[in-house]
Scaffold this motif. Structure first.
Motif, short mmCIF file in Angstrom:
data_model
loop_
_atom_site.label_atom_id
_atom_site.label_comp_id
_atom_site.label_asym_id
_atom_site.label_seq_id
_atom_site.Cartn_x
_atom_site.Cartn_y
_atom_site.Cartn_z
N MET A 18 11.77 12.53 2.04
CA MET A 18 13.03 12.12 1.06
C MET A 18 12.77 11.42 0.29
SD MET A 18 16.66 12.21 3.31
CE MET A 18 18.08 12.19 2.37
N GLN A 19 12.93 11.38 -1.11
CA GLN A 19 12.44 10.52 -1.99
C GLN A 19 13.87 9.87 -2.73
OE1 GLN A 19 10.01 12.52 -4.73
NE2 GLN A 19 8.39 12.47 -3.62
N SER A 20 13.72 8.59 -2.59
CA SER A 20 14.91 7.67 -3.07
C SER A 20 14.77 7.30 -4.27
CB SER A 20 15.28 6.64 -1.96
OG SER A 20 14.30 5.68 -2.05
N GLU A 21 15.70 7.09 -5.29
CA GLU A 21 15.92 6.74 -6.66
C GLU A 21 15.52 5.31 -6.55
OE1 GLU A 21 15.43 7.41 -10.62
OE2 GLU A 21 15.84 8.83 -9.14
N ASN A 22 14.69 4.78 -7.38
CA ASN A 22 14.46 3.17 -7.53
C ASN A 22 15.43 2.71 -8.58
OD1 ASN A 22 13.49 0.87 -8.35
ND2 ASN A 22 11.30 1.39 -8.04
N ARG A 23 16.02 1.77 -8.46
CA ARG A 23 17.40 1.34 -9.13
C ARG A 23 16.56 0.90 -10.72
NH1 ARG A 23 18.07 -1.69 -4.56
NH2 ARG A 23 19.71 -0.47 -3.17
N ASN A 24 15.55 0.11 -10.54
CA ASN A 24 14.98 -0.39 -11.90
C ASN A 24 14.13 0.53 -12.99
OD1 ASN A 24 15.95 -2.88 -11.15
ND2 ASN A 24 14.06 -3.39 -9.81
N THR A 25 13.67 1.74 -12.54
CA THR A 25 12.82 2.48 -13.11
C THR A 25 13.50 4.11 -13.05
OG1 THR A 25 11.40 3.07 -11.57
CG2 THR A 25 10.88 1.18 -12.91
N ASN A 26 12.90 4.82 -13.92
CA ASN A 26 13.06 6.53 -13.69
C ASN A 26 12.24 7.00 -12.63
OD1 ASN A 26 15.21 6.31 -15.59
ND2 ASN A 26 13.61 6.62 -17.13
N PHE A 27 11.44 6.29 -11.90
CA PHE A 27 10.61 6.67 -10.90
C PHE A 27 11.21 6.67 -9.54
CE2 PHE A 27 7.81 4.42 -13.96
CZ PHE A 27 6.95 5.43 -14.51
N THR A 28 10.69 7.47 -8.80
CA THR A 28 11.16 7.69 -7.32
C THR A 28 9.98 6.98 -6.35
OG1 THR A 28 9.96 9.98 -7.04
CG2 THR A 28 12.22 10.07 -7.73
N GLU A 29 10.61 6.76 -5.12
CA GLU A 29 10.03 6.14 -4.16
C GLU A 29 9.56 7.03 -3.09
OE1 GLU A 29 12.40 3.11 -2.91
OE2 GLU A 29 11.99 1.70 -4.80
N MET A 30 8.32 6.91 -2.51
CA MET A 30 8.04 7.72 -1.43
C MET A 30 7.46 6.82 -0.18
SD MET A 30 5.02 10.73 -1.29
CE MET A 30 5.67 12.28 -0.63
N THR A 31 7.99 6.95 0.78
CA THR A 31 7.60 5.85 2.21
C THR A 31 6.56 6.51 2.93
OG1 THR A 31 9.46 7.04 3.36
CG2 THR A 31 10.22 5.09 2.21
N LYS A 32 5.99 5.83 3.78
CA LYS A 32 5.23 6.33 4.73
C LYS A 32 5.47 7.57 5.55
CE LYS A 32 3.75 3.76 8.44
NZ LYS A 32 3.24 2.63 9.22
N ALA A 33 6.90 7.45 5.98
CA ALA A 33 7.55 8.64 6.78
C ALA A 33 7.49 9.81 5.72
CB ALA A 33 8.75 8.23 7.20
N ASP A 34 7.72 9.79 4.51
CA ASP A 34 7.74 10.73 3.63
C ASP A 34 6.17 11.38 3.45
OD1 ASP A 34 10.51 10.46 3.01
OD2 ASP A 34 9.99 9.19 1.25
N ILE A 35 5.24 10.46 3.32
CA ILE A 35 3.86 10.93 3.29
C ILE A 35 3.56 11.84 4.61
CG2 ILE A 35 1.55 10.28 3.17
CD1 ILE A 35 2.50 7.64 1.42
N ILE A 36 3.95 11.31 5.82
CA ILE A 36 3.54 12.09 7.06
C ILE A 36 4.36 13.30 7.11
CG2 ILE A 36 4.14 11.91 9.60
CD1 ILE A 36 3.74 8.82 9.28
N ASN A 37 5.62 13.25 6.52
CA ASN A 37 6.34 14.65 6.50
C ASN A 37 5.50 15.65 5.61
OD1 ASN A 37 8.18 13.84 8.67
ND2 ASN A 37 9.51 13.29 7.14
N LYS A 38 5.24 15.11 4.40
CA LYS A 38 4.52 15.97 3.36
C LYS A 38 3.34 16.68 4.03
CE LYS A 38 3.87 17.61 -0.84
NZ LYS A 38 3.83 18.89 -0.76
N ILE A 39 2.33 15.87 4.75
CA ILE A 39 1.30 16.41 5.44
C ILE A 39 1.42 17.34 6.33
CG2 ILE A 39 -0.81 15.64 6.66
CD1 ILE A 39 -0.64 12.76 5.05
N VAL A 40 2.36 16.93 7.18
CA VAL A 40 2.93 17.93 8.40
C VAL A 40 3.19 19.28 7.72
CG1 VAL A 40 4.57 18.48 9.95
CG2 VAL A 40 3.67 16.04 9.99
#
Length: 103
Positions: free
Chosen positions: A1-23
């Motif tokens: 699940m990607q969350s919106e970064n308050r300071n930019t137009n970019f999204t963030e990806m956590t380690k849990a998101d990376i693991i879920n994507k690889i799964v």
């Protein structure tokens, strides 16, 4: 699940998101993927912190150990001088192919 970064137009990806994507991409068990990702990160940390080794990942980038010399600094509010000891710190430089992909 990607969350919106308050300071930019970019999204963030956590380690849990990376693991879920690889799964999702590989179909491997989440427990195995999580252990592999954690072992990979721990190996980079140990190589840099304990052995002072640089880590080169072709096509991705280079994790390097940089050194900062001892220096003096000033605390303006208290009008005091501080000594900051020499120390090593981690740095990351992306590969040219990685930079090109970002453009």
């Amino acid at each position: 699940m990607q969350s919106e970064n308050r300071n930019t137009n970019f999204t963030e990806m956590t380690k849990a998101d990376i693991i879920n994507k690889i799964v999702d991409d590989t179909g491997l068990p989440k427990k195995d993927v999580a252990a592999t990702v954690e072992a990979f990160m721990e190996e980079i940390r140990n190589s840099m912190a304990n052995n002072k080794e640089n880590v080169y990942l072709r096509g991705f980038g280079t994790f390097t150990v940089k050194h900062r010399a001892k220096k003096t600094a000033r605390n303006i509010s208290k009008n005091t001088t501080l000594i900051i000891d020499a120390h090593d710190y981690p740095s990351f430089k992306p590969a040219k192919s990685f930079i090109a992909k970002m453009k």
